[in-house]
Design a protein around this motif. Structure first.
Motif, PDB file in Angstrom:
ATOM      1  N   ILE A  45       0.854  -1.192   0.000  1.00 21.36           N
ATOM      2  CA  ILE A  45       0.000   0.000   0.000  1.00 21.36           C
ATOM      3  C   ILE A  45       0.887   1.238   0.000  1.00 21.36           C
ATOM      4  N   THR A  46       0.632   2.121  -0.976  1.00 25.37           N
ATOM      5  CA  THR A  46       1.319   3.412  -1.032  1.00 25.37           C
ATOM      6  C   THR A  46       0.281   4.511  -0.855  1.00 25.37           C
ATOM      7  N   VAL A  47       0.439   5.332   0.177  1.00 28.28           N
ATOM      8  CA  VAL A  47      -0.488   6.422   0.469  1.00 28.28           C
ATOM      9  C   VAL A  47       0.135   7.725  -0.010  1.00 28.28           C
ATOM     10  N   CYS A  48      -0.574   8.443  -0.926  1.00 30.92           N
ATOM     11  CA  CYS A  48      -0.066   9.685  -1.513  1.00 30.92           C
ATOM     12  C   CYS A  48      -0.859  10.882  -0.996  1.00 30.92           C
ATOM     13  N   SER A  49      -0.173  12.020  -0.915  1.00 33.43           N
ATOM     14  CA  SER A  49      -0.843  13.241  -0.457  1.00 33.43           C
ATOM     15  C   SER A  49      -1.922  13.673  -1.435  1.00 33.43           C
ATOM     16  N   SER A  50      -1.672  13.530  -2.729  1.00 28.76           N
ATOM     17  CA  SER A  50      -2.663  13.894  -3.744  1.00 28.76           C
ATOM     18  C   SER A  50      -2.535  12.959  -4.931  1.00 28.76           C
ATOM     19  N   MET A  51      -3.662  12.769  -5.627  1.00 27.72           N
ATOM     20  CA  MET A  51      -3.700  11.908  -6.800  1.00 27.72           C
ATOM     21  C   MET A  51      -4.453  12.645  -7.904  1.00 27.72           C
ATOM     22  N   HIS A  52      -3.889  12.595  -9.110  1.00 26.77           N
ATOM     23  CA  HIS A  52      -4.481  13.309 -10.243  1.00 26.77           C
ATOM     24  C   HIS A  52      -4.570  12.386 -11.441  1.00 26.77           C
ATOM     25  N   LYS A  53      -5.656  12.514 -12.188  1.00 29.23           N
ATOM     26  CA  LYS A  53      -5.790  11.844 -13.481  1.00 29.23           C
ATOM     27  C   LYS A  53      -5.486  12.877 -14.550  1.00 29.23           C
ATOM     28  N   MET A  54      -4.442  12.627 -15.341  1.00 26.26           N
ATOM     29  CA  MET A  54      -3.926  13.638 -16.254  1.00 26.26           C
ATOM     30  C   MET A  54      -4.337  13.423 -17.712  1.00 26.26           C
ATOM     31  N   GLY A  55      -5.349  12.601 -17.982  1.00 24.31           N
ATOM     32  CA  GLY A  55      -5.804  12.422 -19.357  1.00 24.31           C
ATOM     33  C   GLY A  55      -5.053  11.321 -20.064  1.00 24.31           C
ATOM     34  N   GLY A  56      -5.209  11.286 -21.399  1.00 30.68           N
ATOM     35  CA  GLY A  56      -4.680  10.186 -22.178  1.00 30.68           C
ATOM     36  C   GLY A  56      -3.558  10.595 -23.112  1.00 30.68           C
ATOM     37  N   THR A  57      -2.782   9.597 -23.521  1.00 30.20           N
ATOM     38  CA  THR A  57      -1.733   9.742 -24.520  1.00 30.20           C
ATOM     39  C   THR A  57      -2.047   8.778 -25.649  1.00 30.20           C
ATOM     40  N   ASP A  58      -2.134   9.300 -26.875  1.00 26.06           N
ATOM     41  CA  ASP A  58      -2.499   8.481 -28.027  1.00 26.06           C
ATOM     42  C   ASP A  58      -1.252   7.956 -28.714  1.00 26.06           C
ATOM     43  N   THR A  59      -1.326   6.728 -29.218  1.00 27.14           N
ATOM     44  CA  THR A  59      -0.192   6.128 -29.906  1.00 27.14           C
ATOM     45  C   THR A  59      -0.698   5.145 -30.943  1.00 27.14           C
ATOM     46  N   ARG A  60       0.219   4.586 -31.714  1.00 25.13           N
ATOM     47  CA  ARG A  60      -0.089   3.541 -32.681  1.00 25.13           C
ATOM     48  C   ARG A  60       0.796   2.338 -32.393  1.00 25.13           C
ATOM     49  N   LEU A  61       0.320   1.161 -32.758  1.00 25.14           N
ATOM     50  CA  LEU A  61       1.092  -0.058 -32.537  1.00 25.14           C
ATOM     51  C   LEU A  61       2.398   0.019 -33.314  1.00 25.14           C
ATOM     52  N   GLY A  62       3.486  -0.412 -32.659  1.00 25.42           N
ATOM     53  CA  GLY A  62       4.794  -0.412 -33.299  1.00 25.42           C
ATOM     54  C   GLY A  62       5.552   0.886 -33.187  1.00 25.42           C
ATOM     55  N   LYS A  63       4.907   1.949 -32.675  1.00 24.39           N
ATOM     56  CA  LYS A  63       5.556   3.248 -32.551  1.00 24.39           C
ATOM     57  C   LYS A  63       6.242   3.386 -31.197  1.00 24.39           C
ATOM     58  N   THR A  64       6.968   4.497 -31.019  1.00 25.83           N
ATOM     59  CA  THR A  64       7.589   4.854 -29.747  1.00 25.83           C
ATOM     60  C   THR A  64       6.808   6.008 -29.134  1.00 25.83           C
ATOM     61  N   VAL A  65       6.497   5.912 -27.845  1.00 30.27           N
ATOM     62  CA  VAL A  65       5.691   6.925 -27.182  1.00 30.27           C
ATOM     63  C   VAL A  65       6.366   7.327 -25.874  1.00 30.27           C
ATOM     64  N   ASP A  66       6.228   8.598 -25.512  1.00 24.16           N
ATOM     65  CA  ASP A  66       6.759   9.129 -24.256  1.00 24.16           C
ATOM     66  C   ASP A  66       5.605   9.453 -23.320  1.00 24.16           C
ATOM     67  N   MET A  67       5.619   8.855 -22.111  1.00 22.24           N
ATOM     68  CA  MET A  67       4.629   9.142 -21.080  1.00 22.24           C
ATOM     69  C   MET A  67       5.243  10.160 -20.125  1.00 22.24           C
ATOM     70  N   GLN A  68       4.658  11.368 -20.090  1.00 22.30           N
ATOM     71  CA  GLN A  68       5.209  12.451 -19.285  1.00 22.30           C
ATOM     72  C   GLN A  68       4.783  12.327 -17.834  1.00 22.30           C
ATOM     73  N   CYS A  69       5.713  12.590 -16.923  1.00 24.66           N
ATOM     74  CA  CYS A  69       5.401  12.678 -15.500  1.00 24.66           C
ATOM     75  C   CYS A  69       5.276  14.165 -15.179  1.00 24.66           C
ATOM     76  N   ASP A  70       4.057  14.688 -15.224  1.00 21.64           N
ATOM     77  CA  ASP A  70       3.827  16.123 -15.116  1.00 21.64           C
ATOM     78  C   ASP A  70       4.205  16.659 -13.738  1.00 21.64           C
TER      79      ASP A  70
END
Length: 457
Positions: A117-142
């Motif tokens: 169990i990890t308890v965080c001070s705040s939690m946010h849902k930051m939306g989606g990142t679109d990609t295509r199969l076989g591509k390279t994608v970067d997931m940002q840690c805002d």
């Protein structure tokens, strides 16, 4: 270093419980967490690992007993349910750690589970990142600060609860199955880079920002397939692939159809030819009609693949637009008007003769103006030659019209060039002058012949 310490702690704790199933859950501060234990058991223990010690927090039989020896401060923290469920109320950072459930039936251990169990001070849902199969994608840690340690987790879709698995155990080594070498952490930005994206990579991710062993913030992301826009004319065929069914134990994919806000799960519309689903779960249209236009979604394994199909009337002769290299060219969608939408498509040698949405191609020198229907290409080059199709549609995504413009490169000395036009003009003038001279000579010759004839008479 905090991530390394935590992983070492978990590995030590699990070394004595190698057969136990581990689950990771992230909770927000002041919320509650419930341990749901199996029924039909004689007794269960809920323990917590602290350092090298394993402390028994609650004994289910003792907790329910009138003569319970559980301290009063723990009783106030725990809410007992009727179906062997126990809840820690008002979570704090001190409740973060590794817990264990153990249950016995007739003296035999029948249930064992490790829960981090990890308890965080705040939690946010930051939306989606679109990609295509076989591509390279970067997931940002805002909003990740440089002084915080970063941990990346992925939602395990096998469970209904929000159970997570670690993508990285020590910010370097990937511990997710079958992704070693495809997942990288960009150190300066804390970005999670995924190469050669597959179906199993899709889903929810969360970025934990840790200050030593305390979770400051959690940002949740959704990695999903980019929707695809497809153009077709009436009476043509179309096949919409469904590539999201990568789990053989799951039920078959389900196709859904949408026109504006109206959904049809069976794809059956009045006066519409219903498409068929082939053995690969692709949606096949044998003869397209105008009212086949709309959004099509293939759902499987809690993932979806989305298509916008635009079926239009057959187009007439194209307009021709000439350009020289380096110019700015404006291609106009003349049928566009207020209250309608439009898409631009391109067909060229660069796309091997296939029709692609300009939006999907992400052409950096192309600006798409929604308020007037124009497509502007800056610093145009030979690579931009081809057919540009403007599709105008109504609010129900029914195609209203199609226009086609052929963009033709004007070579410096080609038939469309200024030099060629000037040369043609000069040659035309010279030809006219030559014709005039010939006519004049002929007239003089005739007049001379007439005068000679008059003198002889």
């Amino acid at each position: 270093m905090a991530a390394v310490a935590e992983l070492s702690f978990l590995l030590f704790a699990l070394s004595n419980n190698i057969h136990a199933e581990e689950r990771i859950t992230v909770q927000q501060e002041n919320t509650a967490y419930t341990f749901s234990l199996p029924e039909n058991t004689n007794s269960c223990l809920i323990s917590r690992f602290v350092g090298e010690e394993k402390l028994v927090l609650w004994n289910t039989s003792d907790l329910r007993s009138n003569n319970s020896s559980v301290p009063e401060h723990l009783k106030r923290l725990v809410s007992t349910g009727k179906t062997y469920s126990y809840t820690i109320c008002s979570l704090t950072h001190s409740d973060s750690g590794l817990y264990q459930e153990e249950c016995w039936t007739k003296g035999n251990l029948t249930h064992e589970k490790n829960i981090s169990i990890t308890v965080c001070s705040s939690m946010h849902k930051m939306g989606g990142t679109d990609t295509r199969l076989g591509k390279t994608v970067d997931m940002q840690c805002d909003r990740a600060a440089h002084n915080l340690d970063i941990q990346w987790l992925k939602h395990d879709i096998r469970y209904e609860q929000e159970i997570w698995t670690r993508v990285f155990g020590d910010n370097v080594t990937s511990v997710t199955d079958n992704v070693r070498g495809r997942y990288q952490l960009v150190t300066k930005t804390s970005t999670l880079r995924i190469s050669n994206v597959t179906i199993t990579d899709l889903g929810e991710y969360t970025c934990l920002m840790m200050n030593q062993q305390k979770c400051v913030k959690s940002d949740e992301k959704l990695l999903r397939l980019k929707s695809e826009t497809i153009y077709r004319s009436v009476e043509e065929t179309a096949v919409l692939p469904c590539n999201v069914n990568d789990f053989t134990d799951d039920p078959p994919p389900l196709w859904k159809f949408k026109q504006k806000s109206l959904f049809h799960t069976d794809l059956g519309l009045q006066n519409q030819t219903v498409p068929s689903v082939d053995q690969n779960y692709s949606l096949a249209f044998s003869s397209l009609m105008l009212n086949h236009s709309g959004w099509y979604s293939c759902y499987a394994s809690k993932t979806q693949q989305v298509y916008l199909l635009l079926v239009c009337p057959k187009f007439g002769p194209p307009a021709v637009e000439l350009f020289s290299e380096g110019e700015k060219v404006t291609v106009r969608c003349r049928d566009w008007r207020e209250g309608t939408g439009h898409y631009w498509f391109i067909k060229s040698n660069r796309t091997e003769g296939r029709v692609f949405s300009v939006k999907d191609q992400r052409m950096s020198r192309v600006s798409w103006y929604y308020n007037n229907g124009n497509l502007v290409i800056s610093n145009v080059s030979v690579e931009d030659t081809g057919e540009y199709w403007c599709v105008v549609y109504d609010p129900y995504h029914q195609c209203v019209s199609t226009e086609r413009t052929v963009l033709v490169y004007m070579e410096p000395f080609g038939i469309y060039s200024t030099f060629f036009k000037v040369r043609c003009s000069v040659l035309s003038v010279l030809l006219l002058m030559l014709c005039a001279a010939v006519v004049a000579v002929n007239l003089r010759t005739r007049r001379g012949a007439q005068l000679s004839a008059q003198r002889e008479t």
